[in-house]
Design a protein around this motif. Sequence first.
Motif, PDB file in Angstrom:
ATOM      1  N   ASP A  31       1.006  -1.127   0.041  1.00  0.00           N
ATOM      2  CA  ASP A  31       0.212  -0.363   0.017  1.00  0.00           C
ATOM      3  C   ASP A  31       0.713   0.935  -0.143  1.00  0.00           C
ATOM      4  OD1 ASP A  31      -3.009   1.085   0.899  1.00  0.00           O
ATOM      5  OD2 ASP A  31      -1.180   2.390   1.465  1.00  0.00           O
ATOM      6  N   GLU A  32       0.524   2.176  -0.643  1.00  0.00           N
ATOM      7  CA  GLU A  32       1.520   3.246  -1.326  1.00  0.00           C
ATOM      8  C   GLU A  32       1.465   4.105   0.414  1.00  0.00           C
ATOM      9  OE1 GLU A  32       4.129   5.012  -3.001  1.00  0.00           O
ATOM     10  OE2 GLU A  32       2.650   3.696  -3.952  1.00  0.00           O
ATOM     11  N   LEU A  33       0.670   4.264   1.167  1.00  0.00           N
ATOM     12  CA  LEU A  33       0.573   4.898   2.525  1.00  0.00           C
ATOM     13  C   LEU A  33       1.394   3.844   3.292  1.00  0.00           C
ATOM     14  CD1 LEU A  33       0.247   7.933   4.400  1.00  0.00           C
ATOM     15  CD2 LEU A  33      -1.582   6.399   5.044  1.00  0.00           C
ATOM     16  N   SER A  34       1.055   2.788   3.615  1.00  0.00           N
ATOM     17  CA  SER A  34       2.576   1.926   4.409  1.00  0.00           C
ATOM     18  C   SER A  34       3.456   2.155   3.341  1.00  0.00           C
ATOM     19  CB  SER A  34       1.898   0.706   4.290  1.00  0.00           C
ATOM     20  OG  SER A  34       0.481   0.363   4.191  1.00  0.00           O
ATOM     21  N   LYS A  35       3.805   2.389   2.011  1.00  0.00           N
ATOM     22  CA  LYS A  35       5.662   2.267   2.256  1.00  0.00           C
ATOM     23  C   LYS A  35       5.726   3.704   2.457  1.00  0.00           C
ATOM     24  CE  LYS A  35       5.631   0.348  -2.751  1.00  0.00           C
ATOM     25  NZ  LYS A  35       5.307   0.665  -4.160  1.00  0.00           N
ATOM     26  N   GLN A  36       4.896   5.012   2.637  1.00  0.00           N
ATOM     27  CA  GLN A  36       5.622   6.233   2.751  1.00  0.00           C
ATOM     28  C   GLN A  36       5.866   6.205   4.053  1.00  0.00           C
ATOM     29  OE1 GLN A  36       3.046   9.545   1.705  1.00  0.00           O
ATOM     30  NE2 GLN A  36       2.682   8.564   0.061  1.00  0.00           N
ATOM     31  N   MET A  37       4.968   5.805   5.680  1.00  0.00           N
ATOM     32  CA  MET A  37       5.526   5.144   6.804  1.00  0.00           C
ATOM     33  C   MET A  37       6.754   4.874   6.735  1.00  0.00           C
ATOM     34  SD  MET A  37       1.762   5.089   8.376  1.00  0.00           S
ATOM     35  CE  MET A  37       1.457   3.227   7.776  1.00  0.00           C
ATOM     36  N   ILE A  38       6.513   3.376   5.826  1.00  0.00           N
ATOM     37  CA  ILE A  38       8.062   2.494   6.574  1.00  0.00           C
ATOM     38  C   ILE A  38       9.113   3.789   6.005  1.00  0.00           C
ATOM     39  CG2 ILE A  38       8.776   0.860   5.494  1.00  0.00           C
ATOM     40  CD1 ILE A  38       6.441  -0.737   5.185  1.00  0.00           C
ATOM     41  N   GLY A  67       8.297  -1.929  15.239  1.00  0.00           N
ATOM     42  CA  GLY A  67       7.313  -1.523  16.379  1.00  0.00           C
ATOM     43  C   GLY A  67       6.784  -0.575  15.923  1.00  0.00           C
ATOM     44  N   GLY A  68       6.887   0.614  16.190  1.00  0.00           N
ATOM     45  CA  GLY A  68       6.747   1.946  15.517  1.00  0.00           C
ATOM     46  C   GLY A  68       5.551   1.525  14.795  1.00  0.00           C
ATOM     47  N   VAL A  69       6.055   1.431  13.307  1.00  0.00           N
ATOM     48  CA  VAL A  69       5.868   1.416  11.840  1.00  0.00           C
ATOM     49  C   VAL A  69       4.662  -0.141  12.030  1.00  0.00           C
ATOM     50  CG1 VAL A  69       7.325  -0.334  10.753  1.00  0.00           C
ATOM     51  CG2 VAL A  69       6.677   2.232   9.554  1.00  0.00           C
ATOM     52  N   LYS A  70       5.331  -0.824  12.558  1.00  0.00           N
ATOM     53  CA  LYS A  70       4.045  -2.956  12.638  1.00  0.00           C
ATOM     54  C   LYS A  70       2.688  -1.123  13.156  1.00  0.00           C
ATOM     55  CE  LYS A  70       6.942  -5.768  12.999  1.00  0.00           C
ATOM     56  NZ  LYS A  70       8.293  -6.679  14.239  1.00  0.00           N
ATOM     57  N   THR A  71       2.348  -0.538  14.238  1.00  0.00           N
ATOM     58  CA  THR A  71       1.815   0.046  15.153  1.00  0.00           C
ATOM     59  C   THR A  71       0.587   0.608  13.972  1.00  0.00           C
ATOM     60  OG1 THR A  71       3.102  -0.394  16.535  1.00  0.00           O
ATOM     61  CG2 THR A  71       0.606   1.001  17.185  1.00  0.00           C
ATOM     62  N   LEU A  72       1.517   1.290  13.052  1.00  0.00           N
ATOM     63  CA  LEU A  72       0.727   2.816  12.356  1.00  0.00           C
ATOM     64  C   LEU A  72      -0.382   1.608  11.479  1.00  0.00           C
ATOM     65  CD1 LEU A  72       4.041   5.432  11.880  1.00  0.00           C
ATOM     66  CD2 LEU A  72       2.024   5.469  13.231  1.00  0.00           C
ATOM     67  N   ILE A  73       0.562   0.719  10.900  1.00  0.00           N
ATOM     68  CA  ILE A  73      -0.115  -0.025   9.773  1.00  0.00           C
ATOM     69  C   ILE A  73      -1.468  -1.050  10.459  1.00  0.00           C
ATOM     70  CG2 ILE A  73      -0.155  -2.130   8.059  1.00  0.00           C
ATOM     71  CD1 ILE A  73       2.915  -1.364   7.778  1.00  0.00           C
ATOM     72  N   ASP A  74      -1.404  -1.670  11.577  1.00  0.00           N
ATOM     73  CA  ASP A  74      -2.157  -1.672  12.278  1.00  0.00           C
ATOM     74  C   ASP A  74      -3.597  -0.659  12.284  1.00  0.00           C
ATOM     75  OD1 ASP A  74      -0.512  -4.436  12.874  1.00  0.00           O
ATOM     76  OD2 ASP A  74      -0.264  -4.116  14.692  1.00  0.00           O
ATOM     77  N   ILE A  75      -2.657   0.145  12.837  1.00  0.00           N
ATOM     78  CA  ILE A  75      -4.294   1.156  12.915  1.00  0.00           C
ATOM     79  C   ILE A  75      -4.630   1.583  11.365  1.00  0.00           C
ATOM     80  CG2 ILE A  75      -4.616   3.564  13.845  1.00  0.00           C
ATOM     81  CD1 ILE A  75      -1.959   2.974  15.953  1.00  0.00           C
ATOM     82  N   TYR A  76      -3.599   1.809  10.356  1.00  0.00           N
ATOM     83  CA  TYR A  76      -4.486   2.250   9.202  1.00  0.00           C
ATOM     84  C   TYR A  76      -5.147   0.975   8.897  1.00  0.00           C
ATOM     85  CZ  TYR A  76      -3.500   3.186   3.987  1.00  0.00           C
ATOM     86  OH  TYR A  76      -4.130   3.327   2.692  1.00  0.00           O
ATOM     87  N   LYS A  77      -5.170  -0.036   8.603  1.00  0.00           N
ATOM     88  CA  LYS A  77      -4.959  -1.266   8.224  1.00  0.00           C
ATOM     89  C   LYS A  77      -6.551  -2.006   9.267  1.00  0.00           C
ATOM     90  CE  LYS A  77      -3.938  -1.150   4.456  1.00  0.00           C
ATOM     91  NZ  LYS A  77      -4.204  -0.272   2.487  1.00  0.00           N
ATOM     92  N   CYS A  92       6.386   8.826  15.332  1.00  0.00           N
ATOM     93  CA  CYS A  92       5.055   8.536  14.014  1.00  0.00           C
ATOM     94  C   CYS A  92       4.410   9.197  14.636  1.00  0.00           C
ATOM     95  CB  CYS A  92       4.849   6.508  14.884  1.00  0.00           C
ATOM     96  SG  CYS A  92       6.329   5.660  14.952  1.00  0.00           S
ATOM     97  N   ALA A  93       4.211  10.471  15.322  1.00  0.00           N
ATOM     98  CA  ALA A  93       3.378  11.032  15.599  1.00  0.00           C
ATOM     99  C   ALA A  93       2.487  11.752  14.339  1.00  0.00           C
ATOM    100  CB  ALA A  93       3.720  12.125  16.743  1.00  0.00           C
ATOM    101  N   LYS A  94       3.550  12.129  13.591  1.00  0.00           N
ATOM    102  CA  LYS A  94       2.480  12.595  12.375  1.00  0.00           C
ATOM    103  C   LYS A  94       2.298  11.554  11.578  1.00  0.00           C
ATOM    104  CE  LYS A  94       6.351  12.814   8.562  1.00  0.00           C
ATOM    105  NZ  LYS A  94       7.700  13.301   8.079  1.00  0.00           N
ATOM    106  N   TRP A  95       3.209  10.813  11.467  1.00  0.00           N
ATOM    107  CA  TRP A  95       1.602   9.540  10.530  1.00  0.00           C
ATOM    108  C   TRP A  95       0.713   9.725  11.420  1.00  0.00           C
ATOM    109  CZ3 TRP A  95       2.914   9.209   5.955  1.00  0.00           C
ATOM    110  CH2 TRP A  95       4.350   9.300   5.444  1.00  0.00           C
ATOM    111  N   LEU A  96       0.260   9.037  12.810  1.00  0.00           N
ATOM    112  CA  LEU A  96      -1.206   9.959  13.637  1.00  0.00           C
ATOM    113  C   LEU A  96      -2.020  10.444  13.232  1.00  0.00           C
ATOM    114  CD1 LEU A  96       0.175   8.213  16.854  1.00  0.00           C
ATOM    115  CD2 LEU A  96      -0.973   6.750  15.243  1.00  0.00           C
TER     116      LEU A  96
END
Lengths: 146, 321
Positions: A31-38, A67-77, A92-96
């Motif tokens: 997913d494009e947004l996941s790639k950007q967060m990673i 762990g941070g990016v895994k959590t962001l992707i969990d929240i997103y998906k 990770c805050a800006k991505w939240l």
Amino acid sequence: MLSIYYGDMPEAIYNPARFFKNSYKDDWITDELSKQMIKDVDKSEVIGARVIDSPVLGGISPRELSGGVKTLIDIYKCPDKVFNASACGDNCAKWLIVLGNRMDITINLRHIMDFGEESFTIKILNTGQTVNSMDEMIPVAGMFVR
Amino acid sequence: MNGIHKITVSNSSVKYEFDIKRNITIIKGDSATGKTTLVEMIGEYYESGESSGINLVCDKSCRVLAGRDWSTLLLTIKDSIVFIDEDNDFMISDDFARMVRDSDNYYVIVTREGLPNLPYSVDEIYGIRSSGKYAGLFQAYHEFYHIYGDHTPDERVIPHTVMVEDSNSGYDFFKGLSDGKDYEVISAGGKSKIFTEILENKRDGSIVVIADGAAFGAEIDRISKLVGRRRDIVLFLPESFEWLILYSGVLKNRELEKIMKRPNDHIESRDYFSWERYFTHLLMEMTKDSYLKYSKNRLNPVYLHDGISQRIRENIRNIEL
């Protein structure tokens, strides 16, 4: 909108990294947004659904993301679930905020995350207040977490 | 356990090098800095030794504590440095705090959450950073850095209010110093109440908050985030009030000088949950048969005599008391 519940929340998923390991699918990674967060948080490039290029660890699988990016992707998906976002660092805050601008999400925080100096809109579920800056957030959040 | 223990752990990709200095160390900070990788490498080395491909050098055994059966496992771990990753919610429990208190291990805990059951120091909270140098051709070198720096104010502060963590001897001392001066000394009624007391303080002028740094670790994040946004608040966090007296040179004793140079070597983790308790015990022992006899609950007025109070004040830099 991003909503936060501060403090102990039994229904929240305390270990988002474990949830990710047992739940993620290939398209979560590509997913494009996941790639950007990673790219932003882990400084890593998604080569394919099962291969990510990390500058420190070399070629890794999605299971070895931070762990941070895994959590962001969990929240997103899985926006219907509540995750312990204290597994995320301040980077990770800006991505939240980005996720909260795209969809309604609720996270659990057990510390005061720094959302930066720009204005934002976050609802604090403990009090029902909406806050727009760290100046407004800290006095409220600090009553519930250390 | 006592002393400072150097740990070097590496594989073909990363190398970590750091010192563990007292019974409880906290690691936090940004995501993707290598906290979980460090704990995983410690665990893999314990399971497989050098055949894991990991090299670990430390004068103590390094272990990882995790999972539902953590308490059973912890009963079997002695004289070791125990690492705990952030996904273990037992770290916030009373049972865990009791077992830490009663054990002779050192603990390294990865968490962003404040752990009020554990008396850890503001000085032993670290982040991990890549130094930018490479230990080997492809090996990124990681080191610890202090999350919360020196709180000494850059410029001289004249307080209007001095807020002391509790109402024991330390409070009596600062209250005594304020006699005839223009500032007020108040007690927060416990370290966990300082945050609320600052918010509810309606007095004009600057506030100096004085608390025992040796056991203030769980509070420092929310306090420093609040203080960092206000120019009218200054933190003064010595190890403890008793440390301040011992460090001042009021007591002349060669053994004490040796202890104060490197307390780590003298404080046994099984006997003292925090350094604060050790320094209280030490001061009481060293003064018990003298005119300086110290009591934790009520200050011996001799500590307010000019010569003695002046020596103690000399170590409170840039704060006009």
